[in-house]
Design a protein around this motif. Structure first.
Motif, PDB file in Angstrom:
ATOM      1  N   ILE A 168       0.765  -1.419  -0.042  1.00 57.61           N
ATOM      2  CA  ILE A 168       0.085   0.023  -0.049  1.00 57.61           C
ATOM      3  C   ILE A 168       0.966   1.154  -0.277  1.00 57.61           C
ATOM      4  O   ILE A 168       0.621   2.072  -0.742  1.00 57.61           O
TER       5      ILE A 168
ATOM      6  N   ARG B 274       1.198   4.060  -2.948  1.00 61.20           N
ATOM      7  CA  ARG B 274       0.728   5.474  -2.389  1.00 61.20           C
ATOM      8  C   ARG B 274       1.992   6.431  -3.034  1.00 61.20           C
ATOM      9  O   ARG B 274       1.785   7.379  -3.419  1.00 61.20           O
ATOM     10  N   LYS B 275       3.281   5.827  -2.767  1.00 60.42           N
ATOM     11  CA  LYS B 275       4.273   6.799  -3.226  1.00 60.42           C
ATOM     12  C   LYS B 275       4.352   7.023  -4.831  1.00 60.42           C
ATOM     13  O   LYS B 275       4.605   7.949  -5.279  1.00 60.42           O
TER      14      LYS B 275
ATOM     15  N   TRP C  58       1.529   7.062  -6.863  1.00 58.34           N
ATOM     16  CA  TRP C  58       0.471   7.837  -6.785  1.00 58.34           C
ATOM     17  C   TRP C  58       0.785   9.252  -6.653  1.00 58.34           C
ATOM     18  O   TRP C  58       0.523  10.197  -7.341  1.00 58.34           O
ATOM     19  N   GLN C  59       1.627   9.440  -5.574  1.00 64.34           N
ATOM     20  CA  GLN C  59       2.011  11.021  -5.200  1.00 64.34           C
ATOM     21  C   GLN C  59       3.062  11.571  -6.179  1.00 64.34           C
ATOM     22  O   GLN C  59       3.056  12.552  -6.721  1.00 64.34           O
TER      23      GLN C  59
ATOM     24  N   SER D  45       1.029  10.329 -10.886  1.00 65.68           N
ATOM     25  CA  SER D  45      -0.313   9.401 -10.752  1.00 65.68           C
ATOM     26  C   SER D  45      -0.570   8.806 -12.109  1.00 65.68           C
ATOM     27  O   SER D  45      -1.307   7.676 -12.077  1.00 65.68           O
TER      28      SER D  45
END
Length: 207
Positions: A138, A142-143, A145-146, A149
């Motif tokens: 997860i 998330r990394k 996406w940041q 994206s």
């Protein structure tokens, strides 16, 4: 991987050995045997919920978490025998006995993994280890996406089929390197596309 069955068959013929038998992994029997293995792994994980039983120990524990009836059903399905057989312990394996046919045969079937990587993680590392593994995934997503994206969807398309594959299988040498190659390529692409200093503006050029 696809070339192994004919290669093994040719080798047996050259050595004048009995013809090998290959299991049809499309059969419903294969799914039923997996359900027994998953059940054993789940029960074992509940017995040691924190840290699990450790890697590469499933083969020595699987039968300890199945009832005698389940062991009989599992071995009968695995070996393609009729339901008249029942299993009796005979270290290091079992005797399969059919009183009607007056048949008794010794079998030693070894299951190295439960054929489900999620159950394997729960069994080997407990709920704590499985949670930490899930959390790592997860955090990684998330990394991505940041930082970029637009790279998240191609990454998921690349890795999700392998994760689905692992729900009925385990890590294998022929597939796992390809997975990490795709994962590394996606990560390298995200890193390359990210500016090293995002707040740095290009120098003003005078003409």
């Amino acid at each position: 991987m696809l070339g192994l069955p004919p290669l093994i068959t040719a080798l047996n013929q050259a050595l004048h050995l009995p013809a090998p038998q290959f299991k049809d992994y499309r059969s419903t029997q294969t799914l039923q045997t997996r359900l027994y293995l998953w059940q054993a792994a789940w029960r074992a994980a509940q017995a040691r919920p924190l840290l699990g039983w450790g890697d590469e120990t499933f083969s020595s524990e699987v039968y300890n978490h199945l009832s005698p009836q389940e062991i009989s059903a599992l071995l009968v399905l695995e070996l393609g025998l009729d339901k008249g057989y029942h299993a009796e312990p005979a270290w290091p394996g079992f005797y399969l006995i059919n009183p009607i046919k007056k048949d008794r045969q010794f079998v030693h079937v070894i299951y190295v993994h439960p054929h489900n990587v999620w159950m394997d993680e729960l069994y080997a590392h407990g709920f704590v280890g499985a949670f930490l593994g899930l959390l790592t995934g997860i955090v990684y997503l998330r990394k991505v996406w940041q930082q970029e994206s637009s790279a998240l969807l191609p990454l998921l398309v690349a890795v999700l089929p392998y994760l689905v594959f692992l729900t009925a299988w385990f890590y294998v040498v022929t597939v796992t390197p390809l997975f990490f190659l795709l994962l590394g390529t996606a990560l390298a692409d995200v890193t390359r596309s990210r500016p090293e200093h995002p707040d740095e503006r290009p120098p003003l050029q005078m003409t």
